[in-house]
Design an enzyme around this catalytic site. Structure first.
Site, PDB file in Angstrom:
ATOM      1  N   ASP A 140       8.314  33.501  56.879  1.00 55.34           N
ATOM      2  CA  ASP A 140       8.668  34.774  57.577  1.00 55.34           C
ATOM      3  C   ASP A 140       8.242  34.720  59.151  1.00 55.34           C
ATOM      4  O   ASP A 140       7.776  33.513  59.733  1.00 55.34           O
ATOM      5  CB  ASP A 140       7.597  35.595  57.064  1.00 55.34           C
ATOM      6  CG  ASP A 140       7.886  37.261  57.071  1.00 55.34           C
ATOM      7  OD1 ASP A 140       8.833  37.476  57.919  1.00 55.34           O
ATOM      8  OD2 ASP A 140       7.284  37.999  56.525  1.00 55.34           O
ATOM      9  N   GLU A 147       5.448  24.678  69.364  1.00 56.34           N
ATOM     10  CA  GLU A 147       6.042  25.238  68.256  1.00 56.34           C
ATOM     11  C   GLU A 147       5.135  25.461  67.450  1.00 56.34           C
ATOM     12  O   GLU A 147       4.026  24.663  67.031  1.00 56.34           O
ATOM     13  CB  GLU A 147       7.060  23.801  67.885  1.00 56.34           C
ATOM     14  CG  GLU A 147       8.251  23.748  68.587  1.00 56.34           C
ATOM     15  CD  GLU A 147       9.234  24.820  68.413  1.00 56.34           C
ATOM     16  OE1 GLU A 147       9.201  25.648  67.213  1.00 56.34           O
ATOM     17  OE2 GLU A 147      10.159  24.897  69.056  1.00 56.34           O
ATOM     18  N   HIS A 165       0.831  37.038  56.891  1.00 58.19           N
ATOM     19  CA  HIS A 165       0.841  38.172  57.782  1.00 58.19           C
ATOM     20  C   HIS A 165      -0.739  38.724  58.035  1.00 58.19           C
ATOM     21  O   HIS A 165      -0.890  38.898  59.176  1.00 58.19           O
ATOM     22  CB  HIS A 165       1.913  39.027  57.333  1.00 58.19           C
ATOM     23  CG  HIS A 165       1.592  40.286  58.150  1.00 58.19           C
ATOM     24  ND1 HIS A 165       2.093  40.486  59.494  1.00 58.19           N
ATOM     25  CD2 HIS A 165       1.081  41.645  57.980  1.00 58.19           C
ATOM     26  CE1 HIS A 165       1.718  41.682  59.873  1.00 58.19           C
ATOM     27  NE2 HIS A 165       1.401  42.336  59.056  1.00 58.19           N
ATOM     28  N   ASP A 181       3.686  32.675  58.337  1.00 55.95           N
ATOM     29  CA  ASP A 181       4.144  33.893  59.234  1.00 55.95           C
ATOM     30  C   ASP A 181       3.469  33.652  60.581  1.00 55.95           C
ATOM     31  O   ASP A 181       2.458  32.884  60.505  1.00 55.95           O
ATOM     32  CB  ASP A 181       3.635  35.340  58.561  1.00 55.95           C
ATOM     33  CG  ASP A 181       4.374  36.406  59.289  1.00 55.95           C
ATOM     34  OD1 ASP A 181       5.052  36.060  60.241  1.00 55.95           O
ATOM     35  OD2 ASP A 181       4.400  37.538  58.901  1.00 55.95           O
TER      36      ASP A 181
END
Length: 855
Positions: free
Chosen positions: A696, A664, A830, A626
């Site tokens: 994600d 990236e 996350h 994430d």
């Protein structure tokens, strides 16, 4: 032709204006599409077969033609938010025939989709329009063409170069003659270039454009990507908030038909302008610190200008500009004050206010420079959304949720009313009839499957949970954990005022830890003065390499104190830590529950394993990725990778990488994945034979970069472990922010589907191997499903097994004794990215890689 019709024909909706003042005012002319070479055209015959990879000619037509249709109708070129050009399913042999799972009990559902019905043999005719002599202005080209309504008919869409009609003109080439106001004669040649079947990509975009016209007929205003009704606002006067109800709408080709997906959306506007906000701020903090604090508060906020219903992001403040400054408009200079007076009839009362700067993401005229930033007047800008302070206010959120958090029944009712309104509105119906289109009158009905509940393994015990509640906090009470390191050397910090709370937390931790199988020795108690420097000094003096855990009782939830604790203990002196706000400990009746959760969190952070579910695949590594976009540290992105290290998915390797703007995310995470594989080898004495990556944080329109770039980066990382190492690899894109909603019909009532509901037909995309899972239970409002798109798969796992494995992983997040919306490694990634982005702003110490220190 009326002025309004002419404005519409060149794509300006009612009330929308050309460009923001301050942006360079050169008129934006659509680049005229060069007609494709003869041999490349698809020709008059219909496109053969399913729309697969497009020929060069088709791409040229779509990009040149439809960039402009979009440009005309919506202002500015947009990227493809629906990732329509990405076709990943065709490369996977095992799902070419079917991508549906089999296990579970069937359940009848309805979804927020309406089928689009078109006349039989419906075709859209695409024409290229040529003007002799060439006409520079698109507005003039439209006006000249639309003088010939009797030849073209009333249903048409023209963007300056391409004309779309629902019927075929008599001959392939039609020549018309028009005259400008100056008496100049113009020859218009209309050439048929394509017959487009309903499923072609151009038609799908065209349906979306027609539908936007219908929303405007219903007096809805476009803000961002969605449409809202300013005419029936919901006011919350006690908090100075206004809510505009609206809808998100998309028309796409789904599994069996072209459908409109629509969901209820709400725009929260504040009744105060930016000028009011600035005046209040100046009163609070005084003139000296005002510029610094004002910039900190305002930059990054989204504002709405009601004169053209557009939203802008505040990127900077022009302290040296006022409304009396001038800008170039055409050849003359005009002040901002006069511009708003002449253009919108608005009087600016405060002539000394500073201006706001917004960098508008628009391209300039073809070949020209991009327009400059837009300069906005604070007095005319309304703040949108909620501040963190408002979000923390229970009363505001409660009052808001009564309007915005709709039950499944209310949501379904509102969607049905929306489509009924379209069908009752004579103008909207006339527009649809002109093109031979219509919508189904009711929501789509479909069949889903409900997976059986998982059994939870904890220590020597195995237990089930209530599948509707999706929570096992009661069941796990008093059951020993799989494994937890004994806590012998730990420190608790508190202020003098919070001494009692710290003591009672210590006693309760001792009480709850026994039944959970966590052995805790008495903590060293350290008192610190209530300011940041004192706390940091106390940490530096008392935390050493032998310390296993640090618990800090904070007097308030002030971010700077929390940040300094985390920064020191995650980077300089790597030690797992747990912060607790004293208010959480102040209610004696809740202390047992709070202490249990804290004990579990402490056990996790030291490398403990709480529970597991049965995962039949051996030598499997699950990876979650994430990212978080850090606004403060110069717009850096933070990528986090979390990978499983053992069979039961209870130990994890975590790595975080800070990226620079424009880099990236996978560039930095390549090294992290190699690190995870080396760690797996150390743990298991072998490398995994199967790797499944859950990615994600992929935004709308970014899927192609995952497919084309990230997958090959992941494969490079695997190759770096040795050329003969070739594990089976799957890459799954996880998406939470979606408009799809499902409603279950149980005993005649509309309710949320139960946790474990899977949908893998009807509303999935034919070109993808994708499915939806409803994995969590909600107490209020409508549940949101999660969308999974398998973009690369050499594992050969059946769709059923992929779905079940994904659902199992939603049970493995140790910070919540229940099922969550995404697989555990995604949520761990996350949490890690969020902690680094919000508090640490640096890469955590490598000594913490094998611990869930960020929970």
């Amino acid at each position: 032709m009326t002025g309004r019709a002419r404005a519409r024909s060149r794509g300006r909706a009612r009330g929308q204006e050309t460009a923001a003042p301050g942006a360079s005012q050169a008129r934006e002319t659509a680049p005229t599409a060069a007609p494709p070479a003869e041999g490349e055209l698809v020709g008059r015959g219909r496109q053969k077969g399913a729309p697969g990879p497009f020929s060069a000619g088709a791409v040229l037509q779509i990009s040149a033609g439809f960039q402009q249709v979009k440009l005309g109708e919506r202002g500015g070129r947009r990227r493809d938010f629906h990732d329509a050009g990405v076709n990943t399913r065709q490369a996977m042999e095992h799902v070419k025939e079917s991508k549906s799972g089999t296990s579970g009990a069937t359940i009848e559902l309805s979804a927020n989709f309406f089928r689009i019905l078109s006349r039989p043999q419906w075709v859209l005719y695409q024409y290229h329009v040529d003007f002799k002599p060439p006409m520079e202005s698109r507005r003039l080209r439209s006006a000249l063409l639309f003088q010939h309504e009797e030849a073209l008919g009333s249903a048409r869409s023209f963007d300056g170069a391409l004309l779309f009609l629902p019927h075929r003109l008599h001959s392939k080439d039609t020549v018309l003659h028009s005259e400008t106001r100056n008496g100049e004669k113009v020859q218009i040649t209309i050439t048929l270039t394509n017959e487009l079947p309903p499923t072609s990509p151009v038609c799908i975009q065209f349906y979306n454009i027609i539908f936007r016209r219908i929303l405007r007929i219903l007096n809805m205003q476009q803000i961002g990507r969605n449409y809202y009704s300013p005419n029936d606002p919901l006011n919350i006067p006690q908090h100075r908030l206004t809510i505009w109800p609206g809808f998100t709408t998309t028309i796409l080709q789904y599994e069996s038909s072209i459908m409109l997906c629509t969901d209820v959306s709400h725009k929260v506007l504040r009744s105060e302008t930016v000028l009011d906000f600035m005046a209040n701020l100046r009163q609070q903090c005084g003139n000296h610190r005002f510029p610094e604090i004002c910039a900190k508060e305002l930059i990054g906020l989204i504002v709405l200008t009601k004169y053209n219903n557009k939203t802008y992001r505040i990127d900077d403040i022009a302290w040296d500009h006022t409304p009396n400054n001038t800008f170039k408009r055409g050849d003359a200079d005009i002040s901002f004050k006069n511009y708003y007076k002449t253009q919108y009839g608005l009087d600016i009362t405060d002539g000394n206010q500073v201006l706001l700067i917004s960098h508008v993401k628009k391209f300039g005229p073809s070949g020209g420079p991009p327009p400059g930033p837009a300069m906005l007047i604070p007095e005319l800008c309304y703040l949108t959304g909620l501040t963190d302070k408002m979000r923390a206010d229970f009363h505001i959120m409660k009052d808001l949720s009564t309007h915005t958090r709709l039950t499944p029944e209310q949501r379904e009712g509102r969607l049905n009313r929306f489509v009924t309104n379209i069908q009752k509105n004579t103008d909207a119906q006339a527009e649809l009839d002109k093109w031979g289109l219509n919508f189904d009158k009711q929501l789509l009905n479909l069949t889903g499957r409900v997976l059986p509940g998982e059994r939870i393994f904890q220590g020597s015990r195995v237990y089930d949970y209530n599948p509707w509640a999706a929570d096992w906090s009661k069941e796990m009470r008093g059951v020993p954990l799989i494994n937890s390191p004994p806590l012998n050397n730990w420190v608790m910090f508190h202020t003098r005022r919070n001494g009692n709370e710290a003591q009672s937390l210590l006693q309760t931790l001792n009480k709850v830890s026994g039944p959970l199988g966590i052995r805790i020795q008495r903590a060293m108690m350290i008192e610190y003065e209530d300011h940041q420097e004192s706390l940091l000094r106390a940490l530096q003096y008392n935390v050493g390499p032998q310390t296993q855990m640090v618990v800090v009782v904070l007097p308030s939830n002030r971010k700077d104190k929390y940040d300094s604790v985390k920064k020191y203990l995650c980077v300089d002196c790597p030690t797992p830590s747990q912060c607790v706000v004293s208010r959480t400990l102040s209610r004696p009746q809740a202390l047992m529950t709070v202490a249990t959760k804290i004990a579990l969190q402490m056990a996790c952070k030291m490398g403990g394993e709480l529970w597991s579910v049965e995962i039949p695949l051996k030598q499997l590594m699950i990876v979650g990725i994430d990212c978080y976009h850090d606004i403060t540290a110069g717009k850096r992105s933070i990528g986090a990778l979390v990978a499983s290290l053992n069979q039961s998915m209870s130990r994890w390797f975590s790595k975080c990488v800070l990226q620079h703007k424009g880099q990236e995310i996978m560039d930095g995470l390549k090294m992290a994945l190699s690190g995870a594989l080396k760690d797996y080898l150390k743990f298991n004495n072998c490398l995994p034979s199967r790797i499944i990556v859950y990615r994600d944080g992929v935004g709308d329109g970014q899927l192609h970069s995952v497919v084309n770039y990230e997958v090959s980066q992941i494969m490079d990382s695997i190759k770096s472990m040795g050329h003969d190492y070739m594990p089976k690899l799957s890459v799954v894109v996880v998406k939470k922010r979606i408009s799809s909603r499902f409603f279950a019909h149980i005993n005649g009532k509309v309710t949320n589907p139960p946790p474990g509901t899977i949908v893998d037909s009807e509303v999935t995309r034919p070109e993808w191997y994708d499915f939806y899972i409803v994995s969590q239970a909600v107490r209020t409002g409508s549940v949101s499903p999660t969308h999974y798109n398998v973009v690369y798969d050499t594992s050969g796992l059946k769709p059923d097994h992929m779905q079940r494995l994904t659902y199992k992983l939603c049970h493995m997040y140790y910070n919540w004794q229940g099922i969550i919306r995404v697989p555990a490694p995604c949520q761990y990634a996350h949490k890690l990215a969020f902690l680094v982005g919000q508090s640490i702003h640096r890469e955590p110490n490598v000594q913490l890689d094998d611990f869930l220190f960020y929970l």
